[in-house]
Design a protein around this motif. Structure first.
Motif, PDB file in Angstrom:
ATOM      1  N   ILE A   1       4.932   5.235 -19.507  1.00 53.63           N
ATOM      2  CA  ILE A   1       3.381   5.101 -18.887  1.00 53.63           C
ATOM      3  C   ILE A   1       3.520   5.410 -16.960  1.00 53.63           C
ATOM      4  N   GLU A   2       4.842   4.896 -16.725  1.00 55.10           N
ATOM      5  CA  GLU A   2       4.989   5.117 -15.100  1.00 55.10           C
ATOM      6  C   GLU A   2       5.037   6.570 -14.776  1.00 55.10           C
ATOM      7  N   ALA A   3       5.603   7.499 -15.942  1.00 57.06           N
ATOM      8  CA  ALA A   3       5.595   8.880 -15.860  1.00 57.06           C
ATOM      9  C   ALA A   3       4.306   9.619 -16.211  1.00 57.06           C
ATOM     10  N   GLY A   4       3.303   8.768 -16.418  1.00 55.10           N
ATOM     11  CA  GLY A   4       2.005   9.562 -16.574  1.00 55.10           C
ATOM     12  C   GLY A   4       1.835  10.097 -17.857  1.00 55.10           C
ATOM     13  N   LYS A   5       2.589   9.576 -18.979  1.00 50.97           N
ATOM     14  CA  LYS A   5       2.243  10.066 -20.301  1.00 50.97           C
ATOM     15  C   LYS A   5       1.620   9.095 -21.098  1.00 50.97           C
ATOM     16  N   ASP A   6       0.634   9.772 -21.840  1.00 51.47           N
ATOM     17  CA  ASP A   6      -0.194   9.109 -22.938  1.00 51.47           C
ATOM     18  C   ASP A   6       0.924   8.461 -23.985  1.00 51.47           C
ATOM     19  N   ILE A   7       0.289   7.300 -24.600  1.00 52.16           N
ATOM     20  CA  ILE A   7       1.165   6.706 -25.553  1.00 52.16           C
ATOM     21  C   ILE A   7       0.625   6.520 -26.915  1.00 52.16           C
ATOM     22  N   ALA A   8       1.266   7.071 -27.987  1.00 52.14           N
ATOM     23  CA  ALA A   8       0.716   6.905 -29.645  1.00 52.14           C
ATOM     24  C   ALA A   8       1.588   5.489 -29.833  1.00 52.14           C
ATOM     25  N   LEU A   9       1.293   4.590 -29.970  1.00 50.51           N
ATOM     26  CA  LEU A   9       1.795   3.350 -30.016  1.00 50.51           C
ATOM     27  C   LEU A   9       2.037   2.968 -31.491  1.00 50.51           C
ATOM     28  N   ALA A  10       3.260   2.764 -32.058  1.00 52.04           N
ATOM     29  CA  ALA A  10       3.718   2.372 -33.528  1.00 52.04           C
ATOM     30  C   ALA A  10       4.305   1.105 -33.428  1.00 52.04           C
ATOM     31  N   ASN A  11       4.363   0.428 -32.211  1.00 53.04           N
ATOM     32  CA  ASN A  11       5.216  -0.615 -31.947  1.00 53.04           C
ATOM     33  C   ASN A  11       4.414  -2.073 -31.334  1.00 53.04           C
ATOM     34  N   LYS A  12       4.130  -2.750 -32.350  1.00 46.69           N
ATOM     35  CA  LYS A  12       2.965  -3.778 -31.921  1.00 46.69           C
ATOM     36  C   LYS A  12       3.887  -4.833 -31.015  1.00 46.69           C
ATOM     37  N   GLU A  13       5.176  -5.120 -30.850  1.00 48.45           N
ATOM     38  CA  GLU A  13       5.757  -5.736 -30.155  1.00 48.45           C
ATOM     39  C   GLU A  13       5.704  -5.474 -28.838  1.00 48.45           C
ATOM     40  N   THR A  14       5.486  -4.093 -28.515  1.00 48.34           N
ATOM     41  CA  THR A  14       5.194  -3.760 -27.108  1.00 48.34           C
ATOM     42  C   THR A  14       4.177  -4.500 -26.409  1.00 48.34           C
ATOM     43  N   LEU A  15       3.122  -4.718 -27.107  1.00 48.55           N
ATOM     44  CA  LEU A  15       1.785  -5.310 -26.806  1.00 48.55           C
ATOM     45  C   LEU A  15       1.703  -6.895 -26.827  1.00 48.55           C
ATOM     46  N   ILE A  16       2.602  -7.240 -27.942  1.00 50.44           N
ATOM     47  CA  ILE A  16       2.679  -8.752 -28.208  1.00 50.44           C
ATOM     48  C   ILE A  16       3.347  -9.199 -27.217  1.00 50.44           C
ATOM     49  N   ALA A  17       4.695  -8.804 -26.698  1.00 49.34           N
ATOM     50  CA  ALA A  17       5.509  -9.287 -25.890  1.00 49.34           C
ATOM     51  C   ALA A  17       5.386  -8.704 -24.552  1.00 49.34           C
ATOM     52  N   GLY A  18       4.540  -7.687 -24.225  1.00 50.61           N
ATOM     53  CA  GLY A  18       4.450  -7.009 -22.795  1.00 50.61           C
ATOM     54  C   GLY A  18       2.922  -6.920 -22.619  1.00 50.61           C
TER      55      GLY A  18
END
Length: 184
Positions: A114-131
């Motif tokens: 994200i900090e490098a300006g890249k779009d994210i295709a998220l397949a990891n729910k823990e990223t949003l749950i924890a962060g």
């Protein structure tokens, strides 16, 4: 042609993503690959897709990876450990990062992408749950897109399409492994 980096390349999401890339070589290019410890499959993927950078999280397998692709010319940049995965996530001209890393291990690489300006295709729910409280403001700050890349995420995304703000109180989704409740 869309340049993609793939985190978790040897897992289910990763191999399915690479199947799509293989069927559409005129539309996608792999810039980076990262995985946990499966050297054999990662080496095959490096040979087929020729990424610029590759990482293996298990540092004890770095020499095995180097040996498995030693004959390639040019050689990709080879990284190892959690810091190596982060480097792959932020590297180069990739437009999107597919995050298929399991668990909270996907959080720091996602933040780096994200900090490098890249779009994210998220397949990891823990990223949003924890962060989520960290990640969501960063999405807006860096002007990137966050798109679902797994069945549970996609189901939620589809439920929210066309729903006015405040029009949905909560979603109860039975997911692989456990009940997943989102209060809105």
């Amino acid at each position: 042609m869309k340049a993609i980096t793939l985190l978790g390349s040897t897992g289910s999401i990763g191999t399915q993503t690479l199947d799509i890339v293989a069927h559409h070589p005129d539309k996608f290019k792999i810039v980076g690959l990262a995985t946990g410890s499966n050297v054999t499959l990662l080496a095959q993927q490096v040979r087929q897709f020729r990424p610029e950078i590759v990482a293996i999280c298990d540092q004890n397998k770095l020499w095995e990876l180097r040996e498995a692709i030693a004959d390639l010319d040019p050689q990709p940049i080879i990284e190892a450990g959690e810091s190596g995965i982060v480097e792959v996530a932020r590297y180069g001209d990739s437009e999107a990062v597919v995050t298929g890393i399991v668990g909270c291990a996907g959080l720091l690489p996602t933040i780096a992408a994200i900090e490098a300006g890249k779009d994210i295709a998220l397949a990891n729910k823990e990223t949003l749950i924890a962060g989520g409280p960290v990640v969501n403001p960063m999405i807006e700050k860096y002007g990137v897109k966050l798109l679902p890349a797994d069945s549970e995420h996609s189901a939620i995304f589809q439920c929210l399409q066309g729903v006015p703000s405040g029009g949905l109180r909560r979603i109860i989704l039975t997911a692989s492994g456990a009940l997943f409740v989102i209060g809105l």
